[in-house]
Design an enzyme around this catalytic site. Structure first.
Site, PDB file in Angstrom:
ATOM      1  N   CYS A 138     -47.617 -54.274  40.055  1.00  0.00           N
ATOM      2  CA  CYS A 138     -47.319 -53.400  41.188  1.00  0.00           C
ATOM      3  C   CYS A 138     -48.357 -52.289  41.197  1.00  0.00           C
ATOM      4  O   CYS A 138     -48.487 -51.556  40.205  1.00  0.00           O
ATOM      5  CB  CYS A 138     -45.912 -52.821  41.005  1.00  0.00           C
ATOM      6  SG  CYS A 138     -45.433 -51.602  42.232  1.00  0.00           S
ATOM      7  N   CYS A 159     -51.371 -53.997  47.671  1.00  0.00           N
ATOM      8  CA  CYS A 159     -49.951 -54.032  47.293  1.00  0.00           C
ATOM      9  C   CYS A 159     -49.659 -55.492  47.009  1.00  0.00           C
ATOM     10  O   CYS A 159     -50.090 -56.376  47.768  1.00  0.00           O
ATOM     11  CB  CYS A 159     -49.081 -53.516  48.437  1.00  0.00           C
ATOM     12  SG  CYS A 159     -47.314 -53.887  48.251  1.00  0.00           S
TER      13      CYS A 159
END
Ligand code: DGL
Length: 259
Positions: A76, A186
Site C-alpha cells: 500500500c 495506489c
C-alpha cells in the site's frame, strides 16, 4: 538453510488493492509462502489521518510477527508513506519492504514527458512523494492526480460498471490524448488500468510499483538468508478484516483475474 527461512511473508493493504502486488510477489518468488491481509473494514486508508494509518498498520504488522512472519510487505503506497519508517525503527531485525509510486522508471522512459501520478490524497501530500518527485522528476512534467473515492469504489468490485467508468472519466478525462505515461501510485489502480487507458487514449505507457517491490523483497530475503528452499512449493492464503465468504471470494477473484 536456517529455520528462519521457513516462515511466511506477511503482505497487507487497506483492502484488496495489494493483491496487485501479491501477484508480482508470487511471480518473482514462487517458493515463498505468502499470507495476505486486507483491512477492508477500514478502507480507504487514503482518506484517514496519517496517525490512524500508522496505528492500523502497526496492529497488522504486530499480528503478522506474532504469527511467525519472517518478512513484511506493505502493499500500500499510503501505508508505506505514513508508517514504513516507524515500523522499521520498531522492528529493525525484520525486513519490511514498502511500495512507492513508480515515478523513477516512468521518468527514465520519458525524460521530457508528461507523466500523471495517480494516487491517494495522503500519498501525494506526504514528504515521501515530494522527495521522490524532486529526486527523479528531472525535466519531466510530473502531474499529481489525487483520486478520492477511486480505491473505495474498486473495493466494491464490479469493475465493468458504468459508474466506475464515469468516475475515471471525471478524474483524468481532461488529460485525454495529452500524456505520455501514467504512474499507478495506489495498489488498487492496476485493476482498472484498462478503464484508465480507455479514457486517456492509446499509446499511454503505464507503470506500477509491484515488480520493483517484488525484486526488493527478493534482495532483502537473499541478504538476510531468508529465502525459502527451492524445493518448497509456495502457498498463498487470504484474510480480511471483513472476513465474510463473499469478501474472500472477491479477493480470490482479484488474485486470478486477467489484467
Ligand atoms: N491501496 C492503497 C495505496 O496503495 C490505498 C487505498 C486506500 O485505502 O485509500 O495507496
Amino acid at each position: 538453510m536456517g529455520e528462519r527461512s521457513e516462515g511466511f511473508v506477511g503482505v497487507f493493504d487497506s483492502g484488496l488493492g495489494g493483491i496487485s502486488v501479491l501477484r508480482a510477489l508470487v511471480a518473482e518468488l514462487p517458493h515463498e509462502d505468502f499470507r495476505y491481509f486486507g483491512d477492508s473494514a477500514h478502507a480507504p486508508y487514503g482518506e484517514k489521518t496519517e496517525a490512524q494509518v500508522l496505528e492500523l498498520s502497526r496492529d497488522i504488522v504486530e499480528r503478522f510477527l506474532a504469527d511467525g512472519a519472517k518478512a513484511i510487505v506493505i502493499a500500500c503506497n499510503t501505508a508505506t508513506s505514513a508508517a514504513a519508517a516507524t515500523l522499521r525503527a520498531a522492528h529493525p531485525n525484520v525486513p519490511i519492504v514498502g511500495i512507492e509510486p513508480a515515478l523513477k522508471p516512468a521518468a527514465r522512459a520519458f525524460p521530457r514527458g508528461r507523466i500523471l501520478v495517480m494516487a491517494t490524497e495522503m500519498t501525494l501530500h506526504l514528504d515521501k512523494y515530494h522527495d521522490l518527485a524532486r529526486a527523479w522528476g528531472g525535466e519531466c512534467e510530473v502531474v499529481p492526480v489525487p483520486c478520492p473515492g477511486l480505491a473505495a469504489r474498486i473495493e466494491h468490485g464490479n469493475l465493468g460498471a458504468p459508474d466506475l467508468a464515469e468516475m475515471i472519466e471525471g478524474l483524468v478525462g481532461s488529460y485525454s490524448g495529452e500524456v505520455d505515461a501514467v504512474v499507478l501510485g495506489c495498489t488498487h489502480y492496476p485493476f482498472v488500468r484498462a478503464q484508465i487507458e480507455r479514457v486517456l487514449g492509446p499509446g499511454v505507457a503505464f507503470f506500477d510499483g509491484g515488480a520493483g517491490t517484488a525484486r526488493q523483497l527478493r534482495a532483502r530475503l537473499t541478504d538476510e538468508g531468508l529465502l525459502a528452499a527451492d524445493g518448497h512449493l509456495g502457498a498463498v492464503s487470504f484474510a480480511s478484516s471483513l472476513d465474510t465468504p463473499d469478501e474472500l471470494a472477491l479477493y480470490r477473484r482479484f488474485f486470478s483475474m486477467p489484467l
